[in-house]
Motif scaffolding. Structure first.
Motif, mmCIF file in Angstrom:
data_model
loop_
_atom_site.group_PDB
_atom_site.id
_atom_site.type_symbol
_atom_site.label_atom_id
_atom_site.label_comp_id
_atom_site.label_asym_id
_atom_site.label_seq_id
_atom_site.Cartn_x
_atom_site.Cartn_y
_atom_site.Cartn_z
ATOM 1 N N UNK A 35 -0.625 9.321 11.679
ATOM 2 C CA UNK A 35 -0.544 9.756 10.283
ATOM 3 C C UNK A 35 -1.174 8.732 9.350
ATOM 4 N N UNK A 36 -1.067 7.470 9.702
ATOM 5 C CA UNK A 36 -1.595 6.432 8.821
ATOM 6 C C UNK A 36 -3.113 6.315 8.927
ATOM 7 N N UNK A 37 -3.652 6.378 10.158
ATOM 8 C CA UNK A 37 -5.063 6.035 10.358
ATOM 9 C C UNK A 37 -5.894 7.141 10.999
ATOM 10 N N UNK B 237 0.836 -1.204 0.000
ATOM 11 C CA UNK B 237 0.000 0.000 0.000
ATOM 12 C C UNK B 237 0.869 1.253 0.000
ATOM 13 N N UNK B 238 0.369 2.331 -0.588
ATOM 14 C CA UNK B 238 1.121 3.597 -0.510
ATOM 15 C C UNK B 238 1.286 4.032 0.938
ATOM 16 N N UNK B 239 2.387 4.662 1.210
ATOM 17 C CA UNK B 239 2.676 5.105 2.572
ATOM 18 C C UNK B 239 2.001 6.452 2.867
ATOM 19 N N UNK B 240 1.764 6.749 4.146
ATOM 20 C CA UNK B 240 1.304 8.095 4.490
ATOM 21 C C UNK B 240 2.430 9.103 4.294
ATOM 22 N N UNK B 241 2.053 10.361 4.090
ATOM 23 C CA UNK B 241 3.016 11.447 3.953
ATOM 24 C C UNK B 241 2.922 12.337 5.184
ATOM 25 N N UNK C 71 -2.170 12.899 3.838
ATOM 26 C CA UNK C 71 -1.109 13.842 4.166
ATOM 27 C C UNK C 71 -1.348 14.395 5.567
ATOM 28 N N UNK C 72 -0.339 14.291 6.407
ATOM 29 C CA UNK C 72 -0.376 14.870 7.753
ATOM 30 C C UNK C 72 0.589 16.043 7.813
ATOM 31 N N UNK D 292 6.805 5.754 6.838
ATOM 32 C CA UNK D 292 6.152 6.948 6.302
ATOM 33 C C UNK D 292 7.140 7.710 5.429
ATOM 34 N N UNK D 293 6.612 8.415 4.443
ATOM 35 C CA UNK D 293 7.415 9.346 3.659
ATOM 36 C C UNK D 293 7.324 10.707 4.339
ATOM 37 N N UNK D 294 8.486 11.294 4.659
ATOM 38 C CA UNK D 294 8.518 12.546 5.415
ATOM 39 C C UNK D 294 9.125 13.639 4.543
#
Length: 537
Positions: free
Chosen positions: A479-481, A121-125, A205-206, A153-155
Motif C-alpha cells: 500500500x505504501x510503495x 510523511x502522510x500515511x497510505x490509505x 489510496x489502496x 496505515x490509515x484504514x
C-alpha cells in the motif's frame, strides 16, 4: 507576499491532525477531526484512534431508494463517532430469521495510528470492501488495528447496499446502475476529500477486499467510472475470472457467475416487480419505493440480485474480458487465493447432498462437466489421492473456480502493471466462521481464512502471529510503495509471464516461499477445459 488562501487551506487541513496529536498526548479518549461535512469525535485506543459510523452519503431511503448516492448532509456541532453505523439490510447467512440492518446504512469507519507518520510523511490509505456475496456483511465486522499500528496505515472500512437494494435493475432505471459499486465510489470520493484530515495521503489510496469485496475491486479495476479514485489494488479470493461449475454444490444450482449481462438483471427486475404487484406500464419504481423494507428483503430477491451487471457505462465489459483486452486502470495489483477455497462452500451443502463414495464423486463430475472433461478431471483428481471423496471434490472446485482463474488474471495483469500473486496455505488456520467442520471435510486453508492474519478476528498461535506480522508488513508495504517488500522477509516474485511463481504464505520455518501454483493446481487442465467447456446448465 504569501498566498493567504493556500495558508488558510493548509491550516484547515493541519488543525484536525493537531487535535488528534494533542488528544493522544493528553490521554483523552475523544479525538476530534473536522471532516468536510462536519467535525466527528472518535475514540482513542492508545496506539490508534477509531472514528466509526461516519456518513459518506445521504441515506438511500424513500425516494432515494435505487438512486445513485448523493452527498451526506452537513451537520451542526460535533458528531459522535464512537460506534459503527447501521449495517445494510441483509438476512442471516445461516439459519432462519428475518432481515436485519437498515436502508440508512451508508457509513464508514476510520482507524488511524496515533502520532505522526514515519518521517512526518502522510500515511497510505487502505479502503476495505467486505465480503458476503453482495447480500451480507458490513465494514465494522473487520477490525484493522494491526494494519494501522504495525503497518502505519490509515484504514477505512465501508458499508455498501446489498442484494436487491444494491444490484437491482429495471427498465425504468435505464438498466442496472450498480448501486453497491456506486456506494463504494462515493466512499472513495469521501476518502479523497478527507484523507489529509486523518494524517493520510489522498494520492496513495489502496482498495482491497475479499470474496465479494475482491469482486468489487476487480470491477473498479475495469470500470471507467472508478478512474482516479485509487492507486493500488489488492484482490483476495475473488478474481475477475471467478466462476463455479453448474450443479457443483447442489443439483438445482446453475453456473455461478458473479458478473452477468445487464439485460439479464433488467429482465429479472421486471419479473420481480410484477410479482410484487408493481407491474404496470409506468410508475413501477414509485410503486416499489412505497413497499416496506421487509417486502423486498426476501431470500429470493436478496440472492437473485447479488450479481454485478456489465454492459453499461460503469462496467462496459465483462471484467475478465476487460483484463484479457488490457482495458483496466494501470495500477499495481496484489492478488491471491487460499489453498482450499472450495471447502467452506461445499461443507454447507454436504448434509443435503453428500459425497459418500467414489460413485457419488463421479456423479458430481458428470453433472458439472461434459463427458470428456469429466474423464479428464477424474484422471487428474482420482479419489484414491485424497482422504475422502468430499476432499477430492472440494479440491476440484478450489482449483477450477478460484486458484487457476486468479493465476490467469495475474498473467493478464502482469503484461501491463506490476502484479504479485500469493496463495494462503495455512491449513491449521483458525475457524472463525462459527460453522462446524464435517469429519469428511476439514476446512483447512478455506475461503476467507486469511482474514484473521490481517484483521483482529480470532486467536492465533505464536507461529501464526509471526505469519500475521509478515502478511501485515507485506500488505501495508504494498500500500505504501506498490511493492510488497519487507526487510528480512522472503522476496515476493513479480508476475511477468504465465507460470511465474507466487508466494505461499504459511507459518513456521520455510512457510513463506515461492511455489509453482500453476503446476500444483493443475491449471493447464483448467485453462483448456473450464470455463470454455461445460455441461449445459
Amino acid at each position: 507576499m504569501p498566498d493567504f488562501r493556500k495558508v488558510r487551506r493548509r491550516c484547515a487541513l493541519l488543525l484536525p491532525v493537531v487535535l488528534m496529536l494533542v488528544g493522544a498526548a493528553a490521554g483523552t479518549e475523544q479525538p476530534v477531526v473536522d471532516t468536510d461535512r462536519g467535525p466527528v469525535r472518535g475514540r482513542s485506543h492508545g496506539a490508534y484512534s477509531t472514528f466509526e459510523g461516519i456518513p459518506f452519503a445521504a441515506p438511500p431511503t424513500g425516494p432515494l431508494r435505487w438512486r445513485l448516492p448523493e452527498p451526506a448532509p452537513r451537520w451542526e456541532g460535533v458528531r459522535d463517532a464512537g460506534a459503527a453505523g447501521s449495517r445494510c439490510v441483509q438476512l442471516p447467512v445461516l439459519g432462519p430469521g428475518g432481515p436485519t440492518g437498515s436502508e440508512d446504512c451508508l457509513y464508514l469507519n476510520v482507524t488511524a495510528p496515533a502520532g505522526r507518520g514515519a518521517g512526518g510523511r502522510p500515511r497510505p490509505v487502505m479502503v476495505w470492501f467486505h465480503g458476503g456475496g453482495f447480500f451480507s456483511g458490513a465494514g465494522d465486522l473487520h477490525r484493522p488495528d494491526r494494519l494501522a499500528v504495525q503497518g502505519d496505515a490509515v484504514v477505512v472500512t465501508v458499508n455498501y447496499r446489498l442484494g436487491v437494494f444494491g444490484l437491482f435493475g429495471h427498465p425504468e432505471l435505464g438498466g442496472a446502475p450498480g448501486f453497491a459499486l456506486a456506494d463504494q465510489r462515493a466512499a472513495l470520493r469521501w476518502v479523497r476529500a478527507n484523507a489529509e484530515r486523518f494524517g493520510a495521503d489522498p494520492r496513495n489510496v489502496t482498495v482491497f477486499g475479499e470474496s465479494a469485496g475482491a469482486l468489487s475491486v476487480c470491477a473498479h479495476l475495469t470500470s471507467p467510472a472508478s478512474a482516479g479514485l485509487f492507486h493500488k489494488a489488492i484482490v483476495q479470493s475473488g478474481s475477475c475470472s471467478t466462476t463455479m461449475p453448474p450443479r457443483s454444490l447442489l443439483p438445482g444450482l446453475g453456473t455461478y457467475e458473479p458478473f452477468v449481462p445487464e439485460r439479464r438483471t433488467v429482465s429479472d427486475g421486471a419479473l420481480a416487480a410484477a410479482r410484487l404487484g408493481c407491474g404496470g406500464p409506468t410508475g413501477v419504481l414509485d410503486c416499489l419505493r412505497r413497499l416496506d423494507t421487509g417486502a423486498l428483503a426476501t431470500a429470493e430477491l436478496m440472492q437473485r440480485f447479488s450479481l454485478v451487471s456489465y454492459g453499461n457505462s460503469a462496467l462496459p465489459l465483462e471484467p475478465r474480458r476487460a483484463l484479457e483486452a488490457g482495458r483496466f486502470h494501470r495500477v499495481p495489483v496484489l492478488q491471491g487465493a487460499t489453498q482450499d477455497e472450495g471447502r467452506l462452500f461445499l461443507a454447507q451443502t454436504l448434509a443435503a447432498h453428500p459425497i459418500g463414495d467414489e460413485a457419488a464423486y463421479r456423479s458430481r463430475l458428470e453433472l458439472s462437466f461434459d463427458a470428456s472433461t469429466a474423464r479428464a478431471v477424474e484422471a487428474r483428481y482420482p479419489v484414491s489421492a485424497y482422504p475422502t471423496p468430499a476432499v477430492a471434490w472440494a479440491t476440484v472446485l478450489s482449483d477450477a473456480s478460484f486458484v487457476c482463474p486468479t493465476l490467469r488474471d495475474g498473467a493478464a495483469l502482469g503484461r501491463h502493471v506490476p502484479t504479485y500473486g500469493y496463495r494462503f496455505s495455512d491449513r491449521t488456520a483458525p475457524n472463525f466462521t462459527g460453522l462446524p467442520e464435517a469429519p469428511e471435510l476439514p476446512f483447512g486453508a478455506s475461503h476467507g481464512f486469511e482474514l484473521p492474519y490481517l484483521f483482529t478476528m480470532a486467536p492465533l498461535t505464536d507461529a501464526q502471529r509471526q505469519l500475521a506480522d509478515r502478511m501485515t508488513a507485506y500488505w501495508t508495504g504494498f500500500a505504501r510503495t506498490g511493492v510488497p517488500a519487507v526487510p528480512g522477509a522472503p522476496d515476493w516474485p513479480r508476475i511477468d509471464r504465465p507460470g511465474t511463481p507466487v508466494l505461499s504464505l504459511a507459518p513456521g520455518a520455510g512457510g513463506i516461499r515461492a511455489v509453482d501454483a500453476r503446476a500444483e493446481h493443475r491449471c493447464a487442465l483448467w485453462d483448456a477445459r473450464w470455463p470454455g467447456v461445460t455441461a449445459s446448465g
